[in-house]
Design a protein around this motif. Structure first.
Motif, mmCIF file in Angstrom:
data_model
loop_
_atom_site.group_PDB
_atom_site.id
_atom_site.type_symbol
_atom_site.label_atom_id
_atom_site.label_comp_id
_atom_site.label_asym_id
_atom_site.label_seq_id
_atom_site.Cartn_x
_atom_site.Cartn_y
_atom_site.Cartn_z
ATOM 1 N N GLU A 372 -29.813 0.415 19.152
ATOM 2 C CA GLU A 372 -29.656 0.521 17.705
ATOM 3 C C GLU A 372 -28.623 1.589 17.366
ATOM 4 O O GLU A 372 -27.750 1.396 16.502
ATOM 5 C CB GLU A 372 -30.994 0.867 17.064
ATOM 6 N N ALA A 373 -28.700 2.716 18.064
ATOM 7 C CA ALA A 373 -27.764 3.806 17.811
ATOM 8 C C ALA A 373 -26.341 3.403 18.171
ATOM 9 O O ALA A 373 -25.382 3.725 17.456
ATOM 10 C CB ALA A 373 -28.187 5.042 18.597
ATOM 11 N N GLN A 374 -26.187 2.705 19.275
ATOM 12 C CA GLN A 374 -24.844 2.306 19.688
ATOM 13 C C GLN A 374 -24.194 1.382 18.663
ATOM 14 O O GLN A 374 -22.991 1.490 18.391
ATOM 15 C CB GLN A 374 -24.914 1.618 21.056
ATOM 16 N N ILE A 375 -24.968 0.475 18.104
ATOM 17 C CA ILE A 375 -24.443 -0.385 17.042
ATOM 18 C C ILE A 375 -23.948 0.461 15.873
ATOM 19 O O ILE A 375 -22.849 0.251 15.338
ATOM 20 C CB ILE A 375 -25.527 -1.371 16.553
ATOM 21 N N PHE A 376 -24.759 1.423 15.458
ATOM 22 C CA PHE A 376 -24.392 2.262 14.315
ATOM 23 C C PHE A 376 -23.145 3.079 14.607
ATOM 24 O O PHE A 376 -22.185 3.090 13.822
ATOM 25 C CB PHE A 376 -25.551 3.185 13.946
ATOM 26 N N PHE A 377 -23.136 3.786 15.727
ATOM 27 C CA PHE A 377 -22.028 4.698 15.997
ATOM 28 C C PHE A 377 -20.717 3.951 16.246
ATOM 29 O O PHE A 377 -19.647 4.411 15.850
ATOM 30 C CB PHE A 377 -22.359 5.602 17.181
ATOM 31 N N GLU A 378 -20.774 2.817 16.894
ATOM 32 C CA GLU A 378 -19.532 2.101 17.195
ATOM 33 C C GLU A 378 -19.044 1.240 16.037
ATOM 34 O O GLU A 378 -17.842 1.066 15.845
ATOM 35 C CB GLU A 378 -19.714 1.238 18.451
ATOM 36 N N PHE A 379 -19.972 0.691 15.234
ATOM 37 C CA PHE A 379 -19.555 -0.240 14.193
ATOM 38 C C PHE A 379 -19.857 0.232 12.779
ATOM 39 O O PHE A 379 -19.249 -0.255 11.827
ATOM 40 C CB PHE A 379 -20.215 -1.606 14.417
ATOM 41 N N GLY A 380 -20.812 1.142 12.606
ATOM 42 C CA GLY A 380 -21.082 1.667 11.277
ATOM 43 C C GLY A 380 -22.208 0.951 10.560
ATOM 44 O O GLY A 380 -23.283 0.720 11.121
ATOM 45 N N ILE A 381 -21.967 0.571 9.314
ATOM 46 C CA ILE A 381 -22.992 0.014 8.427
ATOM 47 C C ILE A 381 -22.663 -1.442 8.118
ATOM 48 O O ILE A 381 -21.548 -1.764 7.694
ATOM 49 C CB ILE A 381 -23.064 0.815 7.118
ATOM 50 N N GLU A 382 -23.650 -2.308 8.312
ATOM 51 C CA GLU A 382 -23.441 -3.719 8.007
ATOM 52 C C GLU A 382 -23.129 -3.894 6.521
ATOM 53 O O GLU A 382 -23.766 -3.294 5.659
ATOM 54 C CB GLU A 382 -24.678 -4.551 8.373
ATOM 55 N N GLY A 383 -22.129 -4.695 6.244
ATOM 56 C CA GLY A 383 -21.712 -4.925 4.874
ATOM 57 C C GLY A 383 -20.656 -3.952 4.414
ATOM 58 O O GLY A 383 -20.008 -4.176 3.391
ATOM 59 N N ASP A 384 -20.477 -2.884 5.171
ATOM 60 C CA ASP A 384 -19.462 -1.891 4.830
ATOM 61 C C ASP A 384 -18.325 -1.952 5.848
ATOM 62 O O ASP A 384 -17.187 -2.295 5.508
ATOM 63 C CB ASP A 384 -20.086 -0.495 4.787
ATOM 64 N N THR A 385 -18.650 -1.650 7.093
ATOM 65 C CA THR A 385 -17.624 -1.638 8.138
ATOM 66 C C THR A 385 -17.739 -2.807 9.103
ATOM 67 O O THR A 385 -16.886 -2.979 9.967
ATOM 68 C CB THR A 385 -17.684 -0.318 8.928
ATOM 69 N N TYR A 386 -18.803 -3.582 8.998
ATOM 70 C CA TYR A 386 -18.885 -4.798 9.792
ATOM 71 C C TYR A 386 -19.786 -5.811 9.095
ATOM 72 O O TYR A 386 -20.605 -5.465 8.246
ATOM 73 C CB TYR A 386 -19.387 -4.512 11.214
ATOM 74 N N THR A 387 -19.586 -7.066 9.470
ATOM 75 C CA THR A 387 -20.446 -8.149 8.992
ATOM 76 C C THR A 387 -20.919 -8.938 10.197
ATOM 77 O O THR A 387 -20.364 -8.822 11.308
ATOM 78 C CB THR A 387 -19.703 -9.078 8.024
ATOM 79 N N ILE A 388 -21.941 -9.750 9.974
ATOM 80 C CA ILE A 388 -22.436 -10.623 11.031
ATOM 81 C C ILE A 388 -22.144 -12.057 10.612
ATOM 82 O O ILE A 388 -22.590 -12.513 9.562
ATOM 83 C CB ILE A 388 -23.938 -10.423 11.271
ATOM 84 N N GLY A 389 -21.360 -12.754 11.413
ATOM 85 C CA GLY A 389 -20.945 -14.111 11.075
ATOM 86 C C GLY A 389 -22.061 -15.126 11.247
ATOM 87 O O GLY A 389 -23.152 -14.822 11.747
ATOM 88 N N ALA A 390 -21.764 -16.347 10.839
ATOM 89 C CA ALA A 390 -22.747 -17.426 10.959
ATOM 90 C C ALA A 390 -23.132 -17.675 12.411
ATOM 91 O O ALA A 390 -24.229 -18.153 12.704
ATOM 92 C CB ALA A 390 -22.182 -18.700 10.336
ATOM 93 N N ASP A 391 -22.223 -17.326 13.341
ATOM 94 C CA ASP A 391 -22.505 -17.506 14.764
ATOM 95 C C ASP A 391 -23.293 -16.341 15.349
ATOM 96 O O ASP A 391 -23.591 -16.310 16.544
ATOM 97 C CB ASP A 391 -21.199 -17.687 15.545
ATOM 98 N N GLY A 392 -23.630 -15.367 14.483
ATOM 99 C CA GLY A 392 -24.409 -14.223 14.939
ATOM 100 C C GLY A 392 -23.588 -13.105 15.546
ATOM 101 O O GLY A 392 -24.130 -12.081 15.958
ATOM 102 N N LYS A 393 -22.273 -13.271 15.592
ATOM 103 C CA LYS A 393 -21.421 -12.245 16.182
ATOM 104 C C LYS A 393 -21.011 -11.206 15.152
ATOM 105 O O LYS A 393 -20.870 -11.509 13.966
ATOM 106 C CB LYS A 393 -20.160 -12.890 16.788
ATOM 107 N N ILE A 394 -20.817 -9.997 15.627
ATOM 108 C CA ILE A 394 -20.370 -8.913 14.754
ATOM 109 C C ILE A 394 -18.871 -9.025 14.519
ATOM 110 O O ILE A 394 -18.082 -9.207 15.454
ATOM 111 C CB ILE A 394 -20.713 -7.549 15.373
#
Length: 532
Positions: A372-394
């Motif tokens: 969970e931490a690695q997702i946050f530190f590397e990509f940030g906040i969903e909807g702000d610095t990353y999104t999750i596509g229909a295929d489930g990929k970041i």
């Protein structure tokens, strides 16, 4: 136990978990009690505790014009997001290296002190030995076992004093970070194969010269990032490159025959015009200008820098193809560059912090190793610095502006205190152009090469008594040794006199350095053996 970083597939599988956690009123593991007792029977959950509050200082060497100088750290967005994730209240401040001593002298010491390096770093001003911080060994083993098991033993050794752990480190799981780069397009033009040995490496250099390459192998002053031949002969003249020889612990440049062979090769390269005549005075700026301008055939550099270098070189030479190759091997069939110190930065808990809160702070540090931490530190906040596509990929929104790049560096570098700093693997996996090359470099090239040695933390005190024999940094040799290496390559002193250089080293104070190194090694006093 070494924690393997999870693949991009894991990101997809975790996406739902991250979303679920973001909707939890108490999402972080810190101060999150279990609702199931050991007997498996359900019970009413304990009332959640309040947030764990602590102050923390981060050491900086910056000039005061960076990201943290322009934001209010009390309301900084990434700290606030981190607090939400971990049920903490963090009061952060930056302390310049030059002000660390004053902080300790003034007695206004934060709950957690971050330092670049280890307890022996000059900025720590002997604070660990003075009893400023809690010893952590028992708490870490009892309350944060994942933290203890994940971080390599060499890293724990580096933050220990008299056998007691005092700091929690940001560490390197792979101590081999430098790689040998090649312009594959130029190699293809020569018709040569990828060189494997020193002899083949030199043969390729000659072929590069024949087709007009200005710098067959890029050189730089003090042999910094220009030491591939010395690595092949295992005579790197650096701080953590000591070895046992005839009941003494000596620097590896005491292997006289190997050093003379390596110096002879460098003189040969100079005489043939395969390295520039001014190799001993080429600055870092000129070094990169030669590479980025497309004028170098091979060079040494950190593996993580490949995407940036390749992009810059391609702007000058659109058809350039940049790859990493195994470093040339020497007589023992091995090669590569120095193994880095296993610790980049480390964090210490003030002795005035009560035990219960200190343990919660350690749990906060342990959480930073979680997926969970690695997702946050590397990509940030969903909807702000990353999104999750229909295929489930970041889908990561890579920073474009200087402000965004600084924010990413702050989030994934500074406040991501406890991590395997070898590689930002998750983001690298998303780089469709260069990511696979970088990951292959770490996993299949650097994992199989590099030169280890014996190091001392804290550093040998005797080295400070003899400045010309001391090590200015981890990857710069003593000035007395470097000067004689350069003189011999230029023909100003016979290479056959290297044994005499070693005698002079001893006479100038080297005997005292060797005696201290030998005594500390035999007593297991602050010794780190940087081997795989």
């Amino acid at each position: 136990m070494k924690k393997s970083m999870f693949s991009l597939l894991s990101i997809v599988l975790l996406a739902g978990t991250v979303v679920a956690c973001s909707n939890n009123n108490n999402p972080g593991p810190v101060n999150t009690p279990s609702s199931t007792p050991s007997n498996g029977e359900s019970q009413t959950p304990d009332k959640p505790k309040g947030p764990t509050e602590f102050s923390i200082s981060f050491e900086t060497t910056g000039d005061g014009t960076g990201y943290t100088s322009r934001v209010d750290l009390k309301n900084e967005k990434w700290i606030e997001a981190l607090e939400d994730l971990t049920n903490t209240e963090i009061h952060a401040e930056m302390v310049h290296t030059t002000q660390m001593g004053l902080m300790f002298a003034g007695g206004k010491i934060p709950d957690v002190v971050g330092v670049l390096g280890t307890p022996s770093s000059g900025s720590m001003a002997g604070s660990v030995e003075a009893g400023v911080f809690h010893p952590l060994t028992n708490w870490i083993k009892e309350h944060t076992p994942t933290l203890y098991e994940t971080i390599p033993q060499a890293a724990w050794d580096a933050v220990s004093v008299d056998g007691e752990i005092y700091g929690v480190p940001s560490y390197l799981s792979n101590p081999s970070r430098r790689a040998t780069y090649i312009r594959m397009d130029l190699l293809e033009k020569t018709g040569k194969e990828v060189p494997k040995t020193v002899e083949e490496f030199i043969d390729v250099m000659r072929a590069f010269k024949d087709i007009g390459v200005k710098h067959p192998y890029a050189m730089r002053e003090n042999f910094k990032y220009a030491d591939v031949i010395f690595g092949a002969y295992d005579v790197l003249p650096y701080r953590d490159q000591f070895m046992v020889m005839d009941d003494e612990v000596v620097p590896k440049f005491f292997q006289a025959d190997a050093m003379m062979e390596a110096l002879t090769i460098h003189k040969q390269l100079l005489d043939e015009g395969l390295i520039p005549k001014d190799f001993a005075s080429i600055t870092v700026g000129d070094f990169f200008s030669n590479i980025e301008g497309g004028n170098a055939g091979m060079w040494s550099q950190n593996a993580v820098g490949l995407p940036s270098l390749a992009t810059t070189i391609s702007a000058a030479v659109p058809d350039a193809k940049i790859e990493m190759i195994p470093s040339p091997t020497g007589p023992d069939g091995e090669g590569g560059y120095l193994f880095y110190s296993p610790v980049l930065s480390s964090y210490y808990i003030n002795k005035d912090v009560e035990e219960a809160r200190a343990i919660e702070i350690l749990k906060f540090m342990e959480w930073q190793l979680s997926e969970e931490a690695q997702i946050f530190f590397e990509f940030g906040i969903e909807g702000d610095t990353y999104t999750i596509g229909a295929d489930g990929k970041i889908n990561y929104k890579a920073p474009e502006t200087d402000q965004e790049k600084e924010e990413e560096g702050w989030r994934s570098g500074q406040i991501n205190m406890i991590k395997d700093a070898t590689l930002s693997r998750l983001r690298t996996e998303l780089d469709e152009k260069y990511g696979a090359i970088v990951i292959n470099g770490f996993d299949n090239i650097l994992a199989n090469e590099g030169r280890g040695g014996i190091g001392f933390y804290p550093e040998l005190s005797s080295s400070a008594k003899f400045p010309e024999l001391g090590f200015p940094s981890q990857d710069v040799g003593p000035s007395f040794i470097i000067d004689n290496m350069v003189r011999m390559i230029y023909g100003q002193r016979p290479i056959a006199e290297w044994p005499k250089v070693l005698e002079e080293y001893r006479e100038r104070g080297g005997n005292e350095i060797i005696a201290e190194a030998t005594e500390r090694f035999n007593n297991k006093d602050g010794v780190i053996e940087l081997y795989r």
